[in-house]
Write a protein that holds these residues in place. Structure first.
Motif, short mmCIF file in Angstrom:
data_model
loop_
_atom_site.label_atom_id
_atom_site.label_comp_id
_atom_site.label_asym_id
_atom_site.label_seq_id
_atom_site.Cartn_x
_atom_site.Cartn_y
_atom_site.Cartn_z
N PRO A 59 0.84 -1.21 0.00
CA PRO A 59 0.00 0.00 0.00
C PRO A 59 0.87 1.25 0.00
O PRO A 59 1.98 1.23 0.56
N PRO A 60 0.42 2.33 -0.65
CA PRO A 60 1.23 3.56 -0.70
C PRO A 60 1.44 4.11 0.72
O PRO A 60 0.53 4.03 1.54
N PRO A 61 2.63 4.61 1.02
CA PRO A 61 2.87 5.15 2.37
C PRO A 61 2.07 6.42 2.61
O PRO A 61 1.80 7.18 1.67
#
Ligand code: CUA
Length: 334
Positions: A59-61
């Motif tokens: 998942p994108p930070p």
């Protein structure tokens, strides 16, 4: 491009040594920031362009603490350095040495007037004079001795002008209703350009003259010659007695009058009717003549009429200089 002389003439002001270094420092900071920011933009645009497959299984930070701290602290530190450096050099160029020679400069549409109170000399740099640059072999602009700190006190008769001497790295606005101070010490004899750097009307671009830096001997000779032929600035004591000041203000320690005695006032702290205090500097003296009600001295009534519009800039300047000297030699002032 990273040499100050790419942008400016060679600096000949001993008090502006730090200016060029700071300028180059800011230039480097700017160039590096540009490269880093633009470089990242280009890289991101390329790396995450449409149609380019990237692994998206993590998942994108949401954020990155280290990065955020870094991009906050690093620019803050750089700005801190620029602030301290700039403040130090600005102070050097704004606070004249005690032994600095005083020259009063008056800006006016569209020429400069230079007064030398010590010598009773006035040199006008009118456009006609400036075109010739020299009259009878003598300079017509600002003339200063080499290797001597100069205190330049400026004011304006009409609108805002700005005295700009690129070779000294000096640029200081001269304003109506207020004195501004700048200082320099030129290290090399020669002639340097002096411009008006604040748009002041039709002939703004013609409001130029020269600064002549000469040897101490030549300077003394020029002053001696000017004393003979120039009319010189107004005499403060004549203005003082001729404008009715003496009717209310004493100039001796014992004297009394309707208004406060002016003896030894300069450089002292004053207490005003509203309980506030302030230093009696040149701007205070000037204001008290033009707007006497602005700062009423404690214990005195609002009696004094305003002299706004009744004194020329020349006379006002002379009055301020005259009051400044009252009681100065008594040893206890300042
Ligand atoms: Cu004076 Cu522009």
């Amino acid at each position: 491009m990273f040499d100050p002389e790419f942008w400016f003439p060679t600096s000949v002001n001993a008090l502006a040594q730090g200016t060029d270094d700071l300028f180059i420092f800011i230039l480097w900071v700017t160039v590096i920031s540009l490269v880093v920011v633009l470089g990242a933009m280009v890289w991101f645009a390329f790396r995450y362009r449409a149609g380019h497959a990237i692994e998206a299984d993590t998942p994108p930070p949401t954020h990155h603490l280290g990065l955020e701290v870094a991009w906050t602290l690093i620019p803050t530190a750089i700005l801190g350095v620029i602030f301290v450096w700039g403040t130090r050099d600005y102070t050097t160029m704004s606070v004249p040495a005690q032994d600095a020679m005083e020259i009063r400069v008056t800006g006016q549409k569209w020429f400069w007037t230079f007064d030398y109170p010590e010598y009773g000399v006035r040199i006008k740099a009118t456009p006609e004079n400036t075109k010739q640059n020299r009259i009878d072999g003598e300079p017509v602009g600002l003339v200063v001795p080499v290797n001597r700190p100069i205190k330049l006190v400026g004011s304006s008769v009409d609108v805002i002008h700005s005295i700009f001497i690129p070779a000294f790295r000096v640029k200081k606005d001269v304003l109506p209703q207020r004195y501004t101070v700048t200082t320099f010490e030129s290290t090399e004899e020669g002639e340097y350009d002096l411009f008006c750097a604040e748009y002041c009307g039709t002939m703004h671009s013609g409001m130029i003259t020269k600064v002549s830096v000469v040897s101490a001997e030549s300077f003394a000779a020029i002053m001696a010659a000017e004393q003979v032929k120039s009319t010189g600035p107004a005499d403060g004591s004549v203005v003082f007695n001729g404008s009715g000041c003496a009717g209310c203000h004493a100039v001796t320690p014992e004297g009394t009058g309707i208004g406060p005695s002016l003896h030894g006032v300069f450089g002292r702290s004053r207490t005003f009717a509203d309980g506030s205090t302030g230093l009696a500097d040149e701007n205070y003296l000037r204001e008290s003549i033009m707007r006497p009600m602005a700062k009423l001295v404690e214990g005195y009534g609002p009696m004094m009429p305003s002299y706004a519009g009744q004194l020329t800039e020349d006379e006002l300047n002379a009055l301020v200089l005259y009051v400044r000297e009252l009681g100065k030699d008594d040893g206890d002032a300042l």
